[in-house]
Design an enzyme around this catalytic site. Structure first.
Site, PDB file in Angstrom:
ATOM      1  N   HIS A  96      23.997  35.248  84.863  1.00  0.00           N
ATOM      2  CA  HIS A  96      23.562  34.073  85.618  1.00  0.00           C
ATOM      3  C   HIS A  96      22.140  34.303  86.123  1.00  0.00           C
ATOM      4  O   HIS A  96      21.544  35.367  85.934  1.00  0.00           O
ATOM      5  CB  HIS A  96      24.549  33.714  86.732  1.00  0.00           C
ATOM      6  CG  HIS A  96      24.774  34.769  87.774  1.00  0.00           C
ATOM      7  ND1 HIS A  96      23.749  35.304  88.522  1.00  0.00           N
ATOM      8  CD2 HIS A  96      25.913  35.379  88.203  1.00  0.00           C
ATOM      9  CE1 HIS A  96      24.244  36.187  89.371  1.00  0.00           C
ATOM     10  NE2 HIS A  96      25.556  36.269  89.181  1.00  0.00           N
ATOM     11  N   HIS A 141      21.268  37.499  88.084  1.00  0.00           N
ATOM     12  CA  HIS A 141      21.035  38.685  87.240  1.00  0.00           C
ATOM     13  C   HIS A 141      19.628  38.618  86.644  1.00  0.00           C
ATOM     14  O   HIS A 141      18.901  39.613  86.603  1.00  0.00           O
ATOM     15  CB  HIS A 141      22.032  38.737  86.074  1.00  0.00           C
ATOM     16  CG  HIS A 141      23.461  38.889  86.485  1.00  0.00           C
ATOM     17  ND1 HIS A 141      24.475  38.133  85.957  1.00  0.00           N
ATOM     18  CD2 HIS A 141      24.051  39.715  87.384  1.00  0.00           C
ATOM     19  CE1 HIS A 141      25.633  38.496  86.496  1.00  0.00           C
ATOM     20  NE2 HIS A 141      25.398  39.444  87.374  1.00  0.00           N
ATOM     21  N   CYS A 171      39.109  46.342  96.770  1.00  0.00           N
ATOM     22  CA  CYS A 171      38.661  45.021  96.315  1.00  0.00           C
ATOM     23  C   CYS A 171      38.148  45.160  94.896  1.00  0.00           C
ATOM     24  O   CYS A 171      37.200  45.910  94.641  1.00  0.00           O
ATOM     25  CB  CYS A 171      37.558  44.464  97.214  1.00  0.00           C
ATOM     26  SG  CYS A 171      36.784  42.999  96.481  1.00  0.00           S
ATOM     27  N   CYS A 181      34.376  44.093  94.390  1.00  0.00           N
ATOM     28  CA  CYS A 181      33.397  45.134  94.780  1.00  0.00           C
ATOM     29  C   CYS A 181      33.583  46.395  93.947  1.00  0.00           C
ATOM     30  O   CYS A 181      32.704  47.247  93.920  1.00  0.00           O
ATOM     31  CB  CYS A 181      33.565  45.536  96.243  1.00  0.00           C
ATOM     32  SG  CYS A 181      33.318  44.242  97.449  1.00  0.00           S
ATOM     33  N   CYS A 215      38.228  39.772 101.260  1.00  0.00           N
ATOM     34  CA  CYS A 215      36.932  40.460 101.211  1.00  0.00           C
ATOM     35  C   CYS A 215      35.847  39.404 101.427  1.00  0.00           C
ATOM     36  O   CYS A 215      35.844  38.385 100.724  1.00  0.00           O
ATOM     37  CB  CYS A 215      36.761  41.132  99.848  1.00  0.00           C
ATOM     38  SG  CYS A 215      35.026  41.465  99.453  1.00  0.00           S
ATOM     39  N   HIS A 274      33.883  38.513  98.169  1.00  0.00           N
ATOM     40  CA  HIS A 274      34.540  37.938  96.998  1.00  0.00           C
ATOM     41  C   HIS A 274      35.636  36.933  97.330  1.00  0.00           C
ATOM     42  O   HIS A 274      36.249  36.370  96.411  1.00  0.00           O
ATOM     43  CB  HIS A 274      35.067  39.055  96.088  1.00  0.00           C
ATOM     44  CG  HIS A 274      33.959  39.887  95.520  1.00  0.00           C
ATOM     45  ND1 HIS A 274      33.510  41.041  96.123  1.00  0.00           N
ATOM     46  CD2 HIS A 274      33.170  39.679  94.446  1.00  0.00           C
ATOM     47  CE1 HIS A 274      32.501  41.524  95.423  1.00  0.00           C
ATOM     48  NE2 HIS A 274      32.260  40.723  94.411  1.00  0.00           N
ATOM     49  N   LYS A 332      25.918  30.757  97.923  1.00  0.00           N
ATOM     50  CA  LYS A 332      26.076  31.835  96.952  1.00  0.00           C
ATOM     51  C   LYS A 332      26.440  31.258  95.588  1.00  0.00           C
ATOM     52  O   LYS A 332      27.169  30.260  95.522  1.00  0.00           O
ATOM     53  CB  LYS A 332      27.257  32.707  97.413  1.00  0.00           C
ATOM     54  CG  LYS A 332      26.876  34.131  97.722  1.00  0.00           C
ATOM     55  CD  LYS A 332      28.092  34.951  98.045  1.00  0.00           C
ATOM     56  CE  LYS A 332      28.225  35.982  96.954  1.00  0.00           C
ATOM     57  NZ  LYS A 332      28.880  37.197  97.314  1.00  0.00           N
ATOM     58  N   LYS A 347      31.522  30.754  90.593  1.00  0.00           N
ATOM     59  CA  LYS A 347      32.192  29.944  89.576  1.00  0.00           C
ATOM     60  C   LYS A 347      32.963  28.810  90.237  1.00  0.00           C
ATOM     61  O   LYS A 347      32.920  27.673  89.770  1.00  0.00           O
ATOM     62  CB  LYS A 347      33.183  30.831  88.809  1.00  0.00           C
ATOM     63  CG  LYS A 347      32.667  31.261  87.451  1.00  0.00           C
ATOM     64  CD  LYS A 347      33.840  31.746  86.630  1.00  0.00           C
ATOM     65  CE  LYS A 347      33.439  32.928  85.765  1.00  0.00           C
ATOM     66  NZ  LYS A 347      34.572  33.747  85.367  1.00  0.00           N
TER      67      LYS A 347
HETATM   68  O1  ME8 Z   1      27.051  45.166  91.024  1.00  0.00           O
HETATM   69  N1  ME8 Z   1      20.874  36.805  93.245  1.00  0.00           N
HETATM   70  O2  ME8 Z   1      27.062  44.370  88.874  1.00  0.00           O
HETATM   71  P1  ME8 Z   1      26.925  42.790  89.128  1.00  0.00           P
HETATM   72  C1  ME8 Z   1      20.217  37.956  92.992  1.00  0.00           C
HETATM   73  N2  ME8 Z   1      27.745  46.660  87.911  1.00  0.00           N
HETATM   74  N3  ME8 Z   1      20.815  39.052  92.489  1.00  0.00           N
HETATM   75  C2  ME8 Z   1      22.123  38.989  92.239  1.00  0.00           C
HETATM   76  C3  ME8 Z   1      22.871  37.818  92.467  1.00  0.00           C
HETATM   77  C4  ME8 Z   1      22.176  36.687  92.996  1.00  0.00           C
HETATM   78  N4  ME8 Z   1      22.779  35.540  93.241  1.00  0.00           N
HETATM   79  N5  ME8 Z   1      24.152  38.062  92.111  1.00  0.00           N
HETATM   80  C5  ME8 Z   1      24.192  39.348  91.673  1.00  0.00           C
HETATM   81  C6  ME8 Z   1      27.154  45.317  89.818  1.00  0.00           C
HETATM   82  N6  ME8 Z   1      22.971  39.901  91.754  1.00  0.00           N
HETATM   83  C7  ME8 Z   1      27.307  46.724  89.249  1.00  0.00           C
HETATM   84  C8  ME8 Z   1      25.974  47.433  89.370  1.00  0.00           C
HETATM   85  S1  ME8 Z   1      24.359  49.534  89.007  1.00  0.00           S
HETATM   86  C9  ME8 Z   1      24.576  51.165  88.724  1.00  0.00           C
HETATM   87  C10 ME8 Z   1      25.978  48.849  88.882  1.00  0.00           C
HETATM   88  C11 ME8 Z   1      22.585  41.273  91.410  1.00  0.00           C
HETATM   89  O3  ME8 Z   1      27.007  42.192  87.772  1.00  0.00           O
HETATM   90  C12 ME8 Z   1      23.429  42.309  92.116  1.00  0.00           C
HETATM   91  O4  ME8 Z   1      23.005  42.478  93.433  1.00  0.00           O
HETATM   92  O5  ME8 Z   1      27.883  42.349  90.163  1.00  0.00           O
HETATM   93  C13 ME8 Z   1      23.179  43.507  91.241  1.00  0.00           C
HETATM   94  O6  ME8 Z   1      21.975  44.142  91.605  1.00  0.00           O
HETATM   95  C14 ME8 Z   1      23.075  42.893  89.852  1.00  0.00           C
HETATM   96  O7  ME8 Z   1      22.844  41.502  90.038  1.00  0.00           O
HETATM   97  C15 ME8 Z   1      24.330  43.103  89.033  1.00  0.00           C
HETATM   98  O8  ME8 Z   1      25.462  42.616  89.727  1.00  0.00           O
END
Ligand code: ME8
Length: 514
Positions: free
Chosen positions: A18, A21, A126, A129, A144, A147, A298, A301
């Protein structure tokens, strides 16, 4: 030569990428391109996090084997990042063989040292998380707060990491390295957590009966390595630890781990502690950025407000998306995405302010100078301003204040537009004041050249177009190969400009994309 190693969080592949990311990956790409231009030996790593219960469950829901599911989802992330023009040097998948082998090696090293030991865990877990949560942190419905789902009770024999042994060392690391956690507020948050006596040793494995999709604990068929240990290790395995130690030594320690604010604890407490235990230097900086929201909410989905970066790029192009996300949001805080504002801002700044300045200038060069860069280089006030912008821009970029860096740059573009309006070179030429007219055009072209170089990390394709239209030939190469030293006095009198039409076409709102 300086080196610069920048990483992003690796995304869970339980759902498609999204815009949040994308935001983080674009920021890392901007940092990578910026430092390459500064002449550094840059390594930019991104990738995906494929293990853990969340991904296992999504695969099951999709009726697929986990590996097959991950192959499919990972390719979607990789394709999305290509589309956004990311210049990552490697894309790591935590199911890559070299990564799994290395994670087992790290786990064994800590086990042999006694920093990992066996115990029993009882707590609330959770899945969102992929972490244990405390009862007192749940909301009034027992969910949580991140989530909005209730955690489940878990009681297992697990392996534990002796975090308590490292709490003082972590405090010392933070004291001795004031920039190791940024922004400052996030550092305070970590110091508070470190001072909380409840932060103790944490579990680094799961029983196979509760999770099968993960890297097996070496020498114990009943246990699987905790997904966060697996995931965090990507930052070292992705640059060769331990299979290519030459490369690893060339780039480690990481200069910048870019992550979101929700996963600060893992990166600023667990990760440096694990590295200390493994006798590896901690990273130089963890930067926890804010979140992209839509209408202040936030991305989720269930709210139906998840924006697909692919659709945006298809409709509006990678440069526009990259530019807007960085220009419109403070990186250290949350920022809202709105398609209307996106179109308005990109049109005003890239199409009008910048695109029109180039177009007007080159049209006048064609008309009055035979399309040749004039040999007039006045010491105009704008040049002084451009020099100052260069310094201010760098200061903001070093602090990852992307929006402020862009504001500084566009203040210069605005100045150039105003200068052109005030000086009216078209009238000067009409009145036979050729030298004066040429001086105005040269000055505007010089501002455009510098702007192209500064804006390159944000909008690489647009910058290259400006570069080309200003008459730079193949012998000079593509703009990204330019080094910072070239920032000054590079406009080539005598070069033929190429006024081949707008470098940035105005965007029109397409309902479906936003
Ligand atoms: O946390 N705005 O994965 P993830 C900005 N796999 N950044 C966002 C966001 C948003 N709305 N939503 C998510 C994980 N992110 C783990 C990480 S690293 C060794 C393992 C950011 O898919 C989130 O903060 O939930 C994170 O940095 C990244 O997207 C991946 O989130």
């Amino acid at each position: 030569m300086n080196k610069f190693y920048v990483t992003t969080a690796i995304d869970y592949v339980n759902a498609t990428p999204h815009i949040g990311h994308a935001y983080e990956k674009i920021a890392a790409d901007i940092v990578a391109r910026y430092h390459r231009m500064k002449g550094a030996d840059v390594f930019f790593l991104t990738g995906v996090d494929e293990h853990g219960s969340k991904v296992e469950k999504s695969a099951k829901d999709a009726g697929k084997e986990p590996k097959e599911f991950c192959d499919d989802m990972s390719s979607k992330f990789e394709a999305a990042w290509k589309k956004l023009n990311l210049s990552n040097d490697h894309f790591i998948r935590t199911t890559d063989d070299y990564h799994e082998a290395s994670v087992q090696g790290i786990f064994k090293k800590l086990l042999d040292k006694g920093d990992i030991y066996k115990g029993t865990y009882e707590g609330l877990y959770c899945e969102g998380c992929e972490d244990f949560v405390r009862e007192r942190d749940l909301d009034e419905n027992g969910n949580c707060p991140n989530h909005m789902k209730p955690p489940r009770k878990l009681e297992e024999n697990n392996y534990f990491f002796k975090l308590t042994e490292y709490k003082d060392k972590l405090r010392h690391w933070i004291d001795a390295n004031p920039d190791c956690i940024k922004p400052e507020g996030r550092k305070k948050e970590i110091l508070n957590q470190l001072n909380d006596p409840e932060l103790g040793d944490f579990s680094v494995s799961r029983a196979r009966h509760s999770l099968t999709w993960g890297v097996p604990v070496p020498g114990d068929t009943e246990q699987v390595i905790y997904v966060w240990i697996d995931a965090l290790s990507n930052y070292i395995t992705g640059i060769g630890y331990p299979h290519d130690m030459e490369k690893f030594k060339r780039y480690w320690p990481a200069d910048l781990h870019l992550i979101g604010k929700d996963i600060n604890k893992f990166h600023s407490i667990f990760w440096p502690a694990l590295l200390m235990a493994a006798e590896i230097e901690p990273p130089r900086q963890v930067y926890a950025h804010g979140f992209i929201t839509v209408n202040g909410k936030k991305l989720s989905k269930s709210l139906g407000n998840v924006i697909d970066p692919n659709a945006l790029v298809d409709e509006y192009g990678a440069d526009a998306v990259r530019y807007y996300l960085m220009a419109a949001t403070p990186f250290d805080n949350d920022g809202d995405f709105s398609t209307e504002d996106f179109i308005k801002r990109v049109n005003a700044e890239l199409a009008n302010n910048l695109g029109n300045l180039l177009n007007r200038t080159l049209t006048l060069v064609d008309r009055n100078c035979d399309g040749i860069v004039p040999d007039q280089d006045p010491e105009h006030i704008l040049r002084k301003q451009a020099n100052e912008i260069h310094v201010v821009f760098d200061q903001h970029m070093e602090k990852l204040e992307f929006a402020k860096a862009i504001d500084a740059l566009f203040a210069l573009v605005d100045q150039a537009n105003k200068y052109m309006n005030d000086e009216k070179p078209w009238t000067l030429f009409k009145e036979g004041k050729k030298k004066e007219g040429e001086e105005v055009l040269f000055t505007c072209m010089e501002v455009l050249r510098r702007t192209a170089m500064h804006i390159y990390p944000f909008t690489p394709a647009l910058a290259q177009k400006i570069w080309y239209q200003l008459g730079n030939d193949d012998d000079i190469g593509v703009i990204g190969d330019r080094k910072d030293d070239d920032m000054f006095d590079m406009l080539k009198p005598g070069a033929k400009v190429r006024n081949t039409g707008p470098v940035f076409n105005r965007l029109e709102l397409v309902e479906a994309a936003g």
